[in-house]
Motif scaffolding. Sequence first.
Motif, short mmCIF file in Angstrom:
data_model
loop_
_atom_site.label_atom_id
_atom_site.label_comp_id
_atom_site.label_asym_id
_atom_site.label_seq_id
_atom_site.Cartn_x
_atom_site.Cartn_y
_atom_site.Cartn_z
N ARG A 129 -12.69 31.65 21.60
CA ARG A 129 -13.15 32.62 20.70
C ARG A 129 -14.09 31.95 19.87
O ARG A 129 -12.59 30.51 18.67
N SER A 130 -15.60 32.26 19.07
CA SER A 130 -16.05 31.52 18.36
C SER A 130 -17.30 32.13 17.47
O SER A 130 -17.29 32.72 18.08
N GLY A 131 -17.00 31.77 16.28
CA GLY A 131 -18.05 32.88 15.94
C GLY A 131 -17.64 34.00 15.15
O GLY A 131 -16.54 34.83 15.18
N ARG A 132 -18.84 35.28 15.48
CA ARG A 132 -18.46 36.37 14.39
C ARG A 132 -17.67 37.08 15.82
O ARG A 132 -18.46 37.27 16.64
N TRP A 133 -17.02 37.85 15.61
CA TRP A 133 -15.95 39.01 16.14
C TRP A 133 -15.54 40.21 15.35
O TRP A 133 -15.74 40.04 14.95
N ILE A 134 -16.53 41.82 16.45
CA ILE A 134 -16.52 42.85 15.42
C ILE A 134 -15.50 43.64 16.56
O ILE A 134 -15.47 43.35 17.67
N PHE A 135 -15.04 44.68 15.74
CA PHE A 135 -14.01 44.94 16.31
C PHE A 135 -14.73 46.49 15.92
O PHE A 135 -13.56 46.67 14.55
N PRO A 136 -14.79 47.45 15.79
CA PRO A 136 -15.63 48.56 15.99
C PRO A 136 -14.72 49.59 15.30
O PRO A 136 -15.22 50.23 14.76
N GLN A 137 -13.40 50.03 16.52
CA GLN A 137 -12.74 50.70 16.49
C GLN A 137 -11.48 50.61 15.04
O GLN A 137 -10.96 51.44 14.81
N GLN A 138 -11.24 48.92 14.65
CA GLN A 138 -10.78 48.69 13.69
C GLN A 138 -11.12 48.64 12.46
O GLN A 138 -10.79 48.86 11.64
N HIS A 195 -13.02 29.82 15.39
CA HIS A 195 -13.51 29.11 15.02
C HIS A 195 -12.19 27.74 16.20
O HIS A 195 -11.29 27.44 15.57
N LYS A 196 -12.70 27.77 17.67
CA LYS A 196 -12.22 27.11 18.43
C LYS A 196 -11.02 28.01 18.96
O LYS A 196 -9.93 27.39 18.90
N GLY A 197 -11.03 29.52 18.87
CA GLY A 197 -9.96 29.60 18.39
C GLY A 197 -8.85 30.44 17.43
O GLY A 197 -8.37 31.11 17.89
N GLU A 198 -9.10 30.49 16.20
CA GLU A 198 -8.41 30.21 15.31
C GLU A 198 -9.03 31.25 14.25
O GLU A 198 -10.65 30.29 14.51
N VAL A 199 -8.62 32.03 13.64
CA VAL A 199 -9.59 32.92 12.66
C VAL A 199 -9.49 31.27 11.55
O VAL A 199 -9.42 30.74 10.83
N LYS A 200 -11.07 31.64 11.03
CA LYS A 200 -11.89 30.88 10.08
C LYS A 200 -11.42 31.85 8.76
O LYS A 200 -11.92 33.01 8.55
N VAL A 201 -11.09 31.32 7.94
CA VAL A 201 -10.49 31.89 6.68
C VAL A 201 -12.23 30.86 6.13
O VAL A 201 -12.16 30.12 5.34
N VAL A 202 -12.66 32.27 4.98
CA VAL A 202 -13.96 32.03 4.38
C VAL A 202 -13.59 31.70 2.69
O VAL A 202 -13.36 32.48 2.15
N GLU A 203 -13.81 30.75 2.30
CA GLU A 203 -12.91 30.00 1.19
C GLU A 203 -13.61 30.75 0.04
O GLU A 203 -15.65 30.22 0.16
N GLU A 204 -13.88 31.28 -1.09
CA GLU A 204 -14.45 31.67 -1.65
C GLU A 204 -15.11 30.56 -3.10
O GLU A 204 -13.64 29.94 -3.30
N LYS A 205 -16.07 29.83 -3.14
CA LYS A 205 -16.09 29.41 -3.87
C LYS A 205 -16.24 29.68 -6.01
O LYS A 205 -15.53 30.66 -6.05
N ASP A 206 -16.15 28.77 -6.52
CA ASP A 206 -15.21 28.75 -8.01
C ASP A 206 -16.23 29.11 -9.00
O ASP A 206 -17.59 28.57 -8.94
N SER A 207 -15.89 29.90 -9.45
CA SER A 207 -17.72 30.63 -9.62
C SER A 207 -17.83 30.39 -10.76
O SER A 207 -19.11 30.24 -11.46
N LEU A 208 -16.91 29.55 -11.84
CA LEU A 208 -16.78 28.73 -12.87
C LEU A 208 -17.98 27.31 -12.69
O LEU A 208 -18.58 26.83 -13.74
N ASN A 209 -17.71 26.41 -11.22
CA ASN A 209 -19.00 25.80 -10.73
C ASN A 209 -19.62 26.46 -10.03
O ASN A 209 -19.84 25.84 -9.13
N PRO A 210 -20.51 27.06 -10.24
CA PRO A 210 -21.68 27.48 -9.57
C PRO A 210 -23.31 26.48 -9.43
O PRO A 210 -22.94 25.69 -9.75
#
Length: 268
Positions: free
Chosen positions: A145-154, A161-176
């Motif tokens: 699996r790669s990229g965005r996957w949509i699960f409408p019922q859930q 990314h390469k079959g693993e769930v990609k965690v989106v890291e939140e950027k530090d708001s103090l250093n925009p």
Amino acid sequence: MQKLSYIGVILLVFASCKTAIEPFNKKNISNREFKETFQITEHTPKAKSNVKYYWYKSRNVQATQSDYAGELLDGTYTKFYHSNQLAQKGNFNKGKKTGLWKTWYENGQLASAMKYKNGRLAGRSVSLDSTGNIVSVGRYASGKRSGRWIFPQQGDTIRYHKGEVKVVEEKDSLNPGFFRKLFKKKAKDSTNQKEKRNFFKRFVSKKEENPASKNVNKKTTRVSQKKNKKQTNTKKKKVQGKKKKVTEKKEPNFFQRLFGKKKKNNTT
């Protein structure tokens, strides 16, 4: 002419051999759940790792990862329910799935549509439930699996990314970043400009309101001055009238003076 006749005979023999081979390569098997129709090939290519191979042996279709031990499936493959309803359809290339593969529920509803390349999932993939509602939509790359996957019922959207769930890291708001700083500056400038505009609007509105207010104030002051003058004049008149009355009372009239004189004479 003889050469042409020889060529014709050879072509006929080749065609007859081909028609004799085709029924031999075509297989029809059945089990408790499905009926399958497919073809096999005599080619025996070297097996590749991380690839699933489909092969035929002892009247059964087998599937193994990275190897095989029978005759490889090749060409069109179809699977049916015993009700003759289509269950699966696709193509094999020397034991490897290739191109578009579809599956169906027994009620005829499409269950999935997936694309393969060299035995691995590649490209868009869609799966549905038995009523036709989408369960998942996404893409595969090299079998993962790669990229965005949509699960409408859930109600979920997951990135892979390469079959693993990609965690989106939140950027530090103090250093925009640079662009955030830039947009913040633009937003501040716009707010300052709005405040300035509002200030000038209030200033101009005050100026516009002042002449009218001045005229109103002048009118009110004039009216109040007139009232005050009238009140003072009336007060003065009342005081003067009282004084006159007092003076009039103090000054004796003719009879008072006359009798007064008589009284004086009698006393003398």
